[in-house]
Design an enzyme around this catalytic site. Structure first.
Site, PDB file in Angstrom:
ATOM      1  N   GLY A 109      31.380  48.795  40.456  1.00 18.65           N
ATOM      2  CA  GLY A 109      32.810  48.696  40.204  1.00 18.65           C
ATOM      3  C   GLY A 109      33.489  47.694  41.113  1.00 18.65           C
ATOM      4  O   GLY A 109      32.876  47.122  42.016  1.00 18.65           O
ATOM      5  N   ASP A 271      25.901  42.796  37.252  1.00 16.07           N
ATOM      6  CA  ASP A 271      27.331  43.048  37.429  1.00 16.07           C
ATOM      7  C   ASP A 271      28.089  41.769  37.770  1.00 16.07           C
ATOM      8  O   ASP A 271      29.322  41.791  37.864  1.00 16.07           O
ATOM      9  CB  ASP A 271      27.568  44.111  38.509  1.00 16.07           C
ATOM     10  CG  ASP A 271      26.990  43.720  39.855  1.00 16.07           C
ATOM     11  OD1 ASP A 271      25.757  43.606  39.948  1.00 16.07           O
ATOM     12  OD2 ASP A 271      27.765  43.522  40.813  1.00 16.07           O
ATOM     13  N   ASN A 272      27.374  40.663  37.938  1.00 19.84           N
ATOM     14  CA  ASN A 272      28.005  39.366  38.189  1.00 19.84           C
ATOM     15  C   ASN A 272      27.851  38.418  37.000  1.00 19.84           C
ATOM     16  O   ASN A 272      27.988  37.203  37.157  1.00 19.84           O
ATOM     17  CB  ASN A 272      27.405  38.707  39.435  1.00 19.84           C
ATOM     18  CG  ASN A 272      27.733  39.460  40.712  1.00 19.84           C
ATOM     19  OD1 ASN A 272      28.698  40.211  40.762  1.00 19.84           O
ATOM     20  ND2 ASN A 272      26.931  39.275  41.742  1.00 19.84           N
ATOM     21  N   ASP A 281      32.308  35.380  40.088  1.00 21.06           N
ATOM     22  CA  ASP A 281      31.866  35.907  41.384  1.00 21.06           C
ATOM     23  C   ASP A 281      31.202  34.845  42.249  1.00 21.06           C
ATOM     24  O   ASP A 281      29.981  34.826  42.418  1.00 21.06           O
ATOM     25  CB  ASP A 281      30.921  37.100  41.194  1.00 21.06           C
ATOM     26  CG  ASP A 281      31.678  38.364  40.832  1.00 21.06           C
ATOM     27  OD1 ASP A 281      32.861  38.456  41.189  1.00 21.06           O
ATOM     28  OD2 ASP A 281      31.093  39.257  40.210  1.00 21.06           O
TER      29      ASP A 281
END
Length: 522
Positions: A109, A271-272, A281
């Site tokens: 998150g 997640d990137n 990111d």
């Protein structure tokens, strides 16, 4: 709402801006519900000040170029709720999960990023604004929710540099600093960078709801992405399979563009990875200087998982993770009653889409390399010629950016003009052997040397954000001198232009640059 860009009206912009940010548009991510995010106030920075500001991004958002000079600007863009911040404009942090360095990491998150709302762009699109470094969130884990000045300047500069290289990316409106101390490997100071993107949805958002066995929320998220960003998928035989294909192909295109300019992301965790196929990111990234196919830009990546040569393979692997997350949705419209049969067909369909990644990436990179070599005509041996150059560069540690830029000076008929690029190679005989092959290939081209050079200089940047250039700007910014941040930002707006007054910014890195290290500590 549209904001006047005149200086006379600029003073009234901040209240209107805050109000607009606090009014969610129909279909915005924040409207999906509490399962997708947590609303919470930002943690204001003490005595914030403006370090950098992009008037180009301001123009994209229809904001006045004088906005950064207005009282309260630095407070607003560090999430300070005490000025011009309406009650309904509570920022939010989104929840997602993901694979980090190839290992399932579970729930992650936005641990230090807070989205403060959306603004309409002058291009007809809507853009989310996100504060990286806005404070702790429920997803911060052991982190403090802060970003440091060093990494914030790097992200601000590289976001805009990548845009001007023509590579899909999040943008950056501003970076705000503070003397507030932050503990990393040493004591640093806090900062907030305002990211701008159509969406910050990542592969990890889909993985989160898949791993939590919430197909209802997974479908809601997929519908949001399709309806807002990939409406053509809705007309496909299988909209969710079409979404996977769109994300896979965009990712293949993106990484081909990275490879073509020598860009290393550094932390290609799922997640990137953006569902829109944009660079997101900016952490321990780097542009390759002395070429090494195994170059690792992230000091924390001891195993080299995200090395330069590995980026295409990792991107493909990440698409497999996305496909797995989307499997519960793929094939739903076929009406197959047997769950096992539907699941088996979904796997087959997803694998067929994933097989398109190398089919897309290979030709995309070949086109980019052909442009970098100034080859207008397509010939069977072009990929081999490009690979041979990279092998020769690798063996001599020739500078990536300068080698390709100086290739434009090579003549079809005059080897004496090779000197500027030849001097970059330790093994000059190896370069000569390659140059002879290159000249033979150029003899098949119809363009003359001058026309080819013009085209090559549009494909090979002269200026990229080398680590040492960013480091100089960071060191000066720590002394409250932000002029180098501004100067570097201006130079990187025109990466393909000669800019003779800035020749030093295109030179080989100084010896001290070899000791620079960047890591996940930001």
């Amino acid at each position: 709402m549209s904001f006047s860009r005149s200086a006379a009206d600029a003073a009234d912009t901040l209240p209107d801006l805050a109000a607009t940010l606090g009014t969610p548009a129909e279909g915005a991510f924040v409207t999906l519900g509490d399962a997708f995010h947590t609303r919470l106030p930002a943690a204001p920075l003490a005595a914030p000040y403006v370090v950098g500001f992009s008037d180009e991004v301001a123009q994209l958002l229809d904001l006045p170029p004088t906005l950064a000079a207005q009282p309260g600007f630095a407070e607003l863009f560090t999430g300070n709720p005490t000025r011009d911040w309406p009650a309904n404009a509570m920022p939010y942090a989104s929840v997602y999960s993901g694979h980090q360095f190839g290992v399932w990491a579970g729930q992650l998150g936005d641990g230090r990023a807070l989205t403060i709302g959306e603004l309409p762009g002058t291009d007809g699109r809507r853009y989310e604004l996100q504060l990286k470094g806005g404070g702790r969130t429920p997803y911060s884990r052991m982190g403090d929710g802060r970003a440091v000045l060093r990494s914030s300047i790097r992200e601000f500069l590289c976001s805009e540099a990548m845009h001007h290289l023509g590579i899909p990316t999040t943008r950056a409106l501003t970076v705000i600093g503070s003397d507030q101390p932050v503990v990393r490997e040493e004591i640093e100071t806090a900062a907030v960078v305002t990211r701008v993107s159509e969406s910050f949805v990542r592969f990890g958002h889909f993985e989160h709801f898949f791993s939590n066995d919430r197909p209802d929320l997974l479908r809601q998220l997929a519908d949001h992405v399709i309806d807002r960003f990939h409406p053509a998928c809705r007309d496909a035989d299988d909209p969710y399979l079409a979404l996977l294909e769109a994300a896979t192909l965009r990712t293949a295109d993106l990484v081909a563009q990275w490879q073509a300019v020598g860009f290393c992301h550094g932390v290609m965790n799922t997640d990137n990875m953006s569902i829109l196929g944009v660079t997101i990111d900016y952490g321990p990234f780097g542009f390759v200087d002395a070429f090494d196919a195994n170059h690792i830009c992230n000091h924390s990546d001891t195993g080299g998982r995200y090395a330069y040569r590995m980026q295409p393979r990792i991107a493909h692997w990440n698409c497999y993770c996305l496909a797995q997350a989307l499997l519960p949705l793929i094939g739903l419209q076929h009406g197959i009653a047997d769950d096992d049969a539907r699941a088996e067909r979904a796997v087959d369909d997803a694998q067929a889409v994933l097989a398109k990644f190398p089919e897309r990436f290979g030709p995309a990179l070949e086109r980019a390399m052909r442009a970098k070599l100034g080859l207008a005509l397509e010939r069977e041996g072009d990929a081999e010629l490009a690979n041979k150059l990279l092998e020769t560069m690798h063996a001599s540690h020739a500078d990536f950016t300068l080698t390709f830029r100086r290739l434009a000076q090579i003549s079809k008929h005059d080897a004496s003009r090779d000197a500027p690029v030849r001097d970059l190679f330790i093994d000059r005989e190896a370069f000569d052997a390659w140059a002879n092959l290159y000249r033979a290939r150029l003899s098949e081209e119809t363009r003359d040397d001058a026309a080819r050079a013009v085209a090559m200089n549009r494909a090979n940047p002269k200026y990229v954000l080398r680590n040492h250039l960013a480091e100089v700007a960071i060191r000066r910014a720590k002394e409250k001198d932000f002029s180098e941040v501004e100067r570097l930002a201006q130079i990187l707006r025109r990466p393909f232009d000669e800019q003779p007054e800035h020749e030093a910014y295109a030179a080989l890195p100084p010896d001290w640059a070899g000791s620079l290290e960047v890591s996940c500590s930001s």
